[in-house]
Structures are given as structure tokens and as C-alpha cells.
Design a protein around this motif. Sequence first.
Motif, PDB file in Angstrom:
ATOM      1  N   ARG A  69       0.826  -1.210   0.000  1.00 22.73           N
ATOM      2  CA  ARG A  69       0.000   0.000   0.000  1.00 22.73           C
ATOM      3  C   ARG A  69       0.860   1.259   0.000  1.00 22.73           C
ATOM      4  NH1 ARG A  69      -2.527  -1.332   3.985  1.00 22.73           N
ATOM      5  NH2 ARG A  69      -4.346  -2.305   3.041  1.00 22.73           N
ATOM      6  N   PHE A  70       1.912   1.271   0.814  1.00 18.13           N
ATOM      7  CA  PHE A  70       2.799   2.433   0.856  1.00 18.13           C
ATOM      8  C   PHE A  70       3.498   2.632  -0.487  1.00 18.13           C
ATOM      9  CE2 PHE A  70       3.226   1.551   5.625  1.00 18.13           C
ATOM     10  CZ  PHE A  70       2.275   2.514   5.947  1.00 18.13           C
ATOM     11  N   ALA A  71       3.962   1.545  -1.080  1.00 19.13           N
ATOM     12  CA  ALA A  71       4.703   1.647  -2.341  1.00 19.13           C
ATOM     13  C   ALA A  71       3.823   2.144  -3.467  1.00 19.13           C
ATOM     14  CB  ALA A  71       5.297   0.281  -2.705  1.00 19.13           C
ATOM     15  N   VAL A  72       2.554   1.751  -3.467  1.00 26.81           N
ATOM     16  CA  VAL A  72       1.652   2.151  -4.545  1.00 26.81           C
ATOM     17  C   VAL A  72       1.137   3.570  -4.338  1.00 26.81           C
ATOM     18  CG1 VAL A  72      -0.579   1.690  -5.621  1.00 26.81           C
ATOM     19  CG2 VAL A  72       0.974  -0.197  -5.129  1.00 26.81           C
ATOM     20  N   THR A  73       0.671   3.868  -3.126  1.00 22.03           N
ATOM     21  CA  THR A  73       0.025   5.160  -2.892  1.00 22.03           C
ATOM     22  C   THR A  73       0.997   6.236  -2.429  1.00 22.03           C
ATOM     23  OG1 THR A  73      -0.494   4.702  -0.562  1.00 22.03           O
ATOM     24  CG2 THR A  73      -2.056   3.907  -2.230  1.00 22.03           C
ATOM     25  N   GLY A  74       2.043   5.842  -1.707  1.00 24.15           N
ATOM     26  CA  GLY A  74       2.959   6.829  -1.132  1.00 24.15           C
ATOM     27  C   GLY A  74       2.366   7.582   0.038  1.00 24.15           C
ATOM     28  N   GLU A  75       1.199   7.182   0.506  1.00 27.14           N
ATOM     29  CA  GLU A  75       0.504   7.903   1.572  1.00 27.14           C
ATOM     30  C   GLU A  75       0.856   7.329   2.940  1.00 27.14           C
ATOM     31  OE1 GLU A  75      -3.592   7.559   0.610  1.00 27.14           O
ATOM     32  OE2 GLU A  75      -3.485   8.862  -1.158  1.00 27.14           O
ATOM     33  N   LYS A 117       5.468   9.844 -21.439  1.00 28.71           N
ATOM     34  CA  LYS A 117       5.232  11.286 -21.309  1.00 28.71           C
ATOM     35  C   LYS A 117       5.719  11.797 -19.959  1.00 28.71           C
ATOM     36  CE  LYS A 117       1.595  14.791 -21.639  1.00 28.71           C
ATOM     37  NZ  LYS A 117       0.147  15.031 -21.883  1.00 28.71           N
ATOM     38  N   LEU A 118       5.424  11.044 -18.899  1.00 29.54           N
ATOM     39  CA  LEU A 118       5.855  11.457 -17.566  1.00 29.54           C
ATOM     40  C   LEU A 118       7.377  11.455 -17.449  1.00 29.54           C
ATOM     41  CD1 LEU A 118       3.276   9.671 -15.214  1.00 29.54           C
ATOM     42  CD2 LEU A 118       3.591  12.133 -15.503  1.00 29.54           C
ATOM     43  N   LEU A 119       8.035  10.516 -18.151  1.00 26.78           N
ATOM     44  CA  LEU A 119       9.494  10.432 -18.090  1.00 26.78           C
ATOM     45  C   LEU A 119      10.172  11.389 -19.058  1.00 26.78           C
ATOM     46  CD1 LEU A 119       9.927   6.541 -17.854  1.00 26.78           C
ATOM     47  CD2 LEU A 119      10.242   8.211 -16.023  1.00 26.78           C
ATOM     48  N   GLU A 142      11.246  17.510   3.473  1.00 29.12           N
ATOM     49  CA  GLU A 142      10.874  18.463   2.430  1.00 29.12           C
ATOM     50  C   GLU A 142       9.709  17.956   1.572  1.00 29.12           C
ATOM     51  OE1 GLU A 142      14.103  17.601   3.028  1.00 29.12           O
ATOM     52  OE2 GLU A 142      14.369  19.434   4.216  1.00 29.12           O
ATOM     53  N   GLY A 143       9.345  16.697   1.723  1.00 25.14           N
ATOM     54  CA  GLY A 143       8.255  16.149   0.910  1.00 25.14           C
ATOM     55  C   GLY A 143       8.633  14.805   0.321  1.00 25.14           C
ATOM     56  N   GLN A 144       7.945  14.421  -0.702  1.00 23.75           N
ATOM     57  CA  GLN A 144       8.158  13.115  -1.324  1.00 23.75           C
ATOM     58  C   GLN A 144       8.459  13.275  -2.803  1.00 23.75           C
ATOM     59  OE1 GLN A 144       5.584   9.086  -2.312  1.00 23.75           O
ATOM     60  NE2 GLN A 144       5.092  10.207  -0.443  1.00 23.75           N
ATOM     61  N   ARG A 145       9.459  12.537  -3.241  1.00 17.83           N
ATOM     62  CA  ARG A 145       9.757  12.472  -4.656  1.00 17.83           C
ATOM     63  C   ARG A 145       9.881  11.009  -5.046  1.00 17.83           C
ATOM     64  NH1 ARG A 145      15.035  11.293  -5.800  1.00 17.83           N
ATOM     65  NH2 ARG A 145      16.459  11.302  -4.030  1.00 17.83           N
ATOM     66  N   ASP A 163       5.635  17.291  -7.491  1.00 22.06           N
ATOM     67  CA  ASP A 163       4.371  17.659  -8.120  1.00 22.06           C
ATOM     68  C   ASP A 163       3.901  16.629  -9.154  1.00 22.06           C
ATOM     69  OD1 ASP A 163       6.557  18.309  -9.679  1.00 22.06           O
ATOM     70  OD2 ASP A 163       5.520  19.944 -10.708  1.00 22.06           O
ATOM     71  N   LEU A 164       4.785  15.672  -9.537  1.00 21.07           N
ATOM     72  CA  LEU A 164       4.393  14.637 -10.497  1.00 21.07           C
ATOM     73  C   LEU A 164       4.230  13.256  -9.860  1.00 21.07           C
ATOM     74  CD1 LEU A 164       6.624  15.511 -13.591  1.00 21.07           C
ATOM     75  CD2 LEU A 164       4.216  16.087 -13.207  1.00 21.07           C
ATOM     76  N   VAL A 165       4.569  13.166  -8.577  1.00 24.29           N
ATOM     77  CA  VAL A 165       4.494  11.864  -7.907  1.00 24.29           C
ATOM     78  C   VAL A 165       3.073  11.332  -7.913  1.00 24.29           C
ATOM     79  CG1 VAL A 165       4.712  10.708  -5.676  1.00 24.29           C
ATOM     80  CG2 VAL A 165       6.536  12.189  -6.474  1.00 24.29           C
ATOM     81  N   GLU A 166       2.098  12.206  -7.696  1.00 27.64           N
ATOM     82  CA  GLU A 166       0.698  11.765  -7.655  1.00 27.64           C
ATOM     83  C   GLU A 166       0.259  11.198  -8.997  1.00 27.64           C
ATOM     84  OE1 GLU A 166      -3.721  13.551  -6.539  1.00 27.64           O
ATOM     85  OE2 GLU A 166      -1.916  14.630  -5.956  1.00 27.64           O
ATOM     86  N   GLN A 167       0.769  11.750 -10.083  1.00 23.92           N
ATOM     87  CA  GLN A 167       0.404  11.217 -11.395  1.00 23.92           C
ATOM     88  C   GLN A 167       0.923   9.798 -11.573  1.00 23.92           C
ATOM     89  OE1 GLN A 167       0.948  13.832 -14.790  1.00 23.92           O
ATOM     90  NE2 GLN A 167       1.026  15.637 -13.449  1.00 23.92           N
TER      91      GLN A 167
END
Length: 776
Positions: A69-75, A117-119, A142-145, A163-167
Motif C-alpha cells: 500500500r505504501f509503495a503504490v500510494t505513497g501515503e 510522457k511522464l518520463l 521536504e516532501g516526497q519524490r 508535483d508529479l508523484v501523484e500522477q
Amino acid sequence: MKISTLYARFYKSLNFDYIAKAQANEAAPWERVPDGRHFPHVRIQLEPDITTIVGSNESGKTQVIDAIRFAVTGEQIARRDFCRYSEFFGVDAPVSFPEFGLALSGDDPETLTRVNKLLGLDEETHLTTLDGLRLFRRVSDEGQRAEVHLPGESGTVVDVPSDLVEQWAELLPEVWEIDADIALPDSVPIDWLLDQSADNALSRTERIEAMNSFLEIQHFLTSEETVTNNAAAIAGAVVKPGRANPKRCTQLSVAADLLFRVARIDQSNVRELRQAIADGQEGYVATIIDSMNEQIELHLAPHRWWTQDIEFKLLVSAGDHDLVLTIRDRTGKDYTFDERSRGLKYFLSYLVQFLAGRPRVSARPRLLVMDEPDAYLSGQGQQDLLRVLSTAAHPDDPDFQPCQVVYVTHSPFLIDRNHPTRVRVLEKGDLDEGTRVIGAAHHNRFEPIRTALGQQVAEATFVGAQNIIVEGASDQILIAGLNTELRNQGLGGSPLPRADVLDLNEVVLVHAGGAPHVPYMTYLARGRGEVKPPVVVLLDSDQAGDDAVNELHLLAGTGKPIIDAELVLRLSDAAQDANCTTIEDLVPWAAARAAVQHFVRTLDPDIALPDTPPSPGTTPLAHLNALIAATDSPIQCGKIAFAKSVVACLPKLDDDDRLALCQAFAPVILELSRASTRAADIERHEQIRQRLARSMRSYRREQNSSSQRHTAAVFLDELESLIDDGPSYEPLRQEVCNLRHEFDLTNDLGEPFQEYDRFIQRFEPILNLLRIEELP
């Protein structure tokens, strides 16, 4: 898109892969920590359809589900989940965050287009497959990348800004959990079905209690004066009960899913039902309920899944304020859930959650996870659940897409033996090593799965953590029965030392089905992994036993015996009686006659066997069968029947006969107990040796002459902590102590270790000491 591998590092017991750390010559880029050292992730390869995670308690099975779950969502990746025995957890620096990653696979064109496209990859460098693409989440204050490692030999790494991690998360399969702790409720309030708020989630009992409280104060409501004078009592009686807890609300949500998402009942019909009940239109109420039950039968089809009753039905009936769920079985009678097994309402909950949540073809893919669904289900119920999970991975309805399934269990009934490659076995390491994944667990069907399960289940299918392999079931029955007698009664009223008998809670007696099968059963039981369960073999002193001994050496393949020769016992040697060939020969004449007479009388009460002892060279059982034949009876007492009868007759024997029987078996059981202890000591010693060798290799790889003396001192402390107690390890403890004094590793620990090379040369004598032959 599928997830082919889960990576986790420094997360609770998923610390790092200490086996890979000790063995690897080169580290992949993602396996290094910021200071450049090699700390491989704990890696769990996932099958494209179903993966079964097996392990004993505290082996980290549930943490695998959370890591997915952590690896997929990052939450909700939090510092508090960082491995607390990691060397990076300390108060002299900020606590880091655990790390998670995924390796992906698939070639869906639409997904590939979005990934490229994301890469930021152009037509020349774009990916044509996701196979080998790895995504790692890096969390800091500082956040998540994210860090994406492209497949191929280039080793290209692409940093994904926050800002692209959620995508990226939106591209991955959605994690969908069937909650194994939620059962289908006995009833569901009609108001809650129309407005799913906690205020409407009161149970029937709570509602009745509230109504009774109101009735108790109704005499206070006769006038304005009585209301005023008794305001406090009235307020206390009409205060609403506390809100329903979250678990209760989740149960009711499953019931709502049953009606609205699975049975496809329109909510307007529930509203119409509530009004019909209020208006007293019983006929209309019955019609609506009948239609609901038809929809449930059509779309839920519980008899399709619950194989224990092909006529089983789930029904609803209407109360004043609730829909009550009942069960109708093959007898045609209705029961509430409380009147049937608890497992049934859990199984129905799992089935409803699955049918309500499975994704349609056009929906986002889902990864189904389930944590220990075996807690409430019988063996057959678990087999039925396996069919549900198989349908999730391989749907038979083209309207639904397949899900990737991962579930954890410690039950053998949830292991699909037709697909052993699906099994991943977790093992809890020693001290700071953390959980590891046992490689190639599918290479044989007995080990290491059976060790992870940690229980005795159908010995011929799963043997135990410590095993004694015997030729047949009669050996198993007689040894177990006499061992219990000796543990409880001893010899002549004198209790035996516990070391002289077997603890059958820890040692499993496994019958191989005949002497020819003993070598292969031993080969399977020992397994091919690093951890080899202790095994002792007991063979008859006959030609078949001789052949089995020879084959035990032939099966080794590598030239090393499957099992040490000292752990292969022959019956005549163990019994200290050269005339004893088989286990039945140990039974003295009086006990043997009583046992066979007991067996015969269950079939023909008129047969009485004479008390004529056998002649020399004739076994008691063969002589007794000859006596039966002399009566012209077709009855013959086989070995298994004889063994069962001997054990059954134990309480009925005279004291002298019982003592003679116990004395005959006591030497054999003593030898088996000693050999089992010896086998366990050998395996424990081997594990200690491997652990110490891994520590030495890691130290040699990671340190050099510029390292501080402090690291050498810490290393010796680690070696001492790994050494087992007991006199056999005293030379090893002394050698470690000598090293500490020889290199003066108690002073000037902050200085460079200039004698590093000579220190390394002293490792070989330590390894030689570990090859100790004389263990207690």
C-alpha cells in the motif's frame, strides 16, 4: 500494468536483505544508502495472478500488505515505522523514513504512452515495455519524490519531482483490500440504508433499549408541571445512545453493498419498503422482500461458492425498522447467523466484498490484498475462499478484468498445491537481521513451507519443524502411544526425565508409507534451502531397511549424504535386541495377545485365543494370526490394527504386563529423543556458523585499513552476541576474546586500524572452530 516485485527497506521487520548483502559482489544503484554502502531491499517477487505469503507469527506477513500500500500510494509513510533495530535509527541524528519501491511489468499501449510522457522520453528513447522499470519512493522532511530506474543496461535514473508523484500513483493499480476482520451483520437498519450516517447505525438491541427507557418515563409526560419537575430524568432517558463504532459501520456497509452493488436492488425499493412497513401493508412488504431475495439469489448465488451446502441460500426478511439476514440450508429451515457457524458470516462478507469491488474492464486495474483470512474459516471454508481468489485473478465473466492478488496466511488449507510457485515464505531473522524471503520455496512441497506454518498438519503432506521419519503408520502409532504412556506414568511409578522421552508438540512423527519411500521423504523433508529442519530416520532391521540406508546416500547427488549416518537408526540397535526386526516385535507376548484378542472381539465376540506363546523364531503377531486362522475365521489382524489395539489396551493391562511393554519401548524412544536433540543441535550449529560467516564476509567487504578500530571492536561484540551458549562453543568464545586482547581493541578506538590485514587473516581459524564435530 502489473507489479512484479515489491521492494522494502528499513520498514519495521523488513529491515534489509542480509543474505543478499553477504553474497552480492556488486550492488545495484537503488541498493546503496547515501554513504555508498550496500543495503539491499527485502524483495518479494509477485506473480502476475496470485501470490501467497506464508510465514509464522511475527515473520512480517502483515507488513508486506502494508508495504504494498505504501509503495503504490505513497501515503502515510511515517518515521515511526522505521526499523527500530536498524543501525540508522539513533538519537544522534534525525530518524529517516522507511523506503518502498516497485518493479513493474506490462505492455499496455495506453499506459506506455502515459509513462513515456511522464518520463519525458522522445520517440528514440521511449519504452516499448514496462518490464524491468523500477519506481522508488524517497520521503524526507521536504516532501516526497520518486526515483525511476529505467530498464536495460544504461542504468538511467529519472528523478520525479513531488508535483508529479501523484500522477505516477494514478498509473499504478489501485490497492483493494478485502477486510478479513469484518463479518456480515445479522441485520441492517432500513434508515441506514437510505442515509449512511452513524446516527442511523443503531442495532436492534440498542433501539429496543432506547424505547424501553422512554416507556419507563412516560408517566412524567402527562403535564407541563410533571415534565418540568422531572426534566433531568427525562433528559437522561431520551439521550441518544453513543454513535456506532467504525467496525459496526463497516459491517453495515458490506450489507449495503450486498443489496445495492451485488444484488443490484434500486435504493427506491428500500424507501418504498420502509413506507409500506409504516402503513402496515404486509402483502406489499412481502412482495418487495420476495423480489429482493430473488435478486440476491440471482447475483450472489451463494451455493456456487459455498460447497459445503449446494442448496444454501441467503435471505432477507423485514422487521419494523431493520432488514434481517437469515440462512436457509438443505433442510429448508431458516437460521440467523448466530445459530450457524461463525465462519459462514465471515465467508459471506468476503464474497460480498469481492463481488462488489471487482473492477470492470473499463475501470482502473486493482491489486487485491487480504491479510490472514484463515482466522474464522474451517479448512473447507478456506478452500472455498481459494476459489473466490482464483476467480478474482482469472474472472470467468468477460465484463470484469483480472486482478493481481496477494494474500498472507499461516494455514496449509490456503496454499494451492497445484500452483506451488505462488508461495513466498517469510522467515524472521535473528536479532537485527529482520525478515527475509526464502528463495525458491516452490522447489519442493514440504520445506520450507511447513517450517513457516509451524504446526503439525497431515504429516504426509506437511511435516514439522523437527521430524522423525518412520516406515509406516504402525511405527507412528506405537511410538506415539508408548511415548505418551512413558511421559505420564514412567517406569514402575518412577517418572522419566523429560530428555528421555519425545515432546510431540515439537517433534513430528512422519510415516513414509513403507521403507522404499523413506529416502525420498527424507530428501523432501530436508529441503533445498539454507534452513534444513532436523530429521531423524528409524528403519526396521531387515533387507528393506538395508536398501533404504543405501538409497539415502544415492539420493544425495552432491556426494554429501542427505542426513548424517548417526541420525539413521536401526530398530535392533535402538531396542538393544538383535532379534527385533520390526516395531511389532517389541510388543511382549502378554500385551500382544491382549491387543489381538481386543481386536478380534470387536469383529467376532465368540473367538477366544489360547494363551500359547510363540515358538522361537516366530513373532507374536504372526503367531496370533495363525491362532485366529486355526479357528477357521477369515479375520486377520494387520499391523495398523495391531498397533491401535496395543495402545487401546494399555490402561487394561496388568501392572507387570504394562511395565514389560513400556520397558521394551523405552530404549527406542530414548534413542529417538537423543537423536532428535542431536539433529537439532547440528542444524542450530550450522545456522550459527552461516550467520557468523556472513558477518565476517560483510566486515571484510565493507572495511579496510583506513577504518577505525572502533568498527573492529563492534564487529567482535557482534560475533560474541551470535555465539550460542554451551561448552562446545567455549573455544570460539575464547578465540574472540583472544582477538580483542591481541589487537588491544579496548583502547584508542577512534584511531585508524593499521593492523587490519593481519586481523583479517585471523578469520580462517575462527571458521575452522565453527566446524565442531563433538556437540553435546
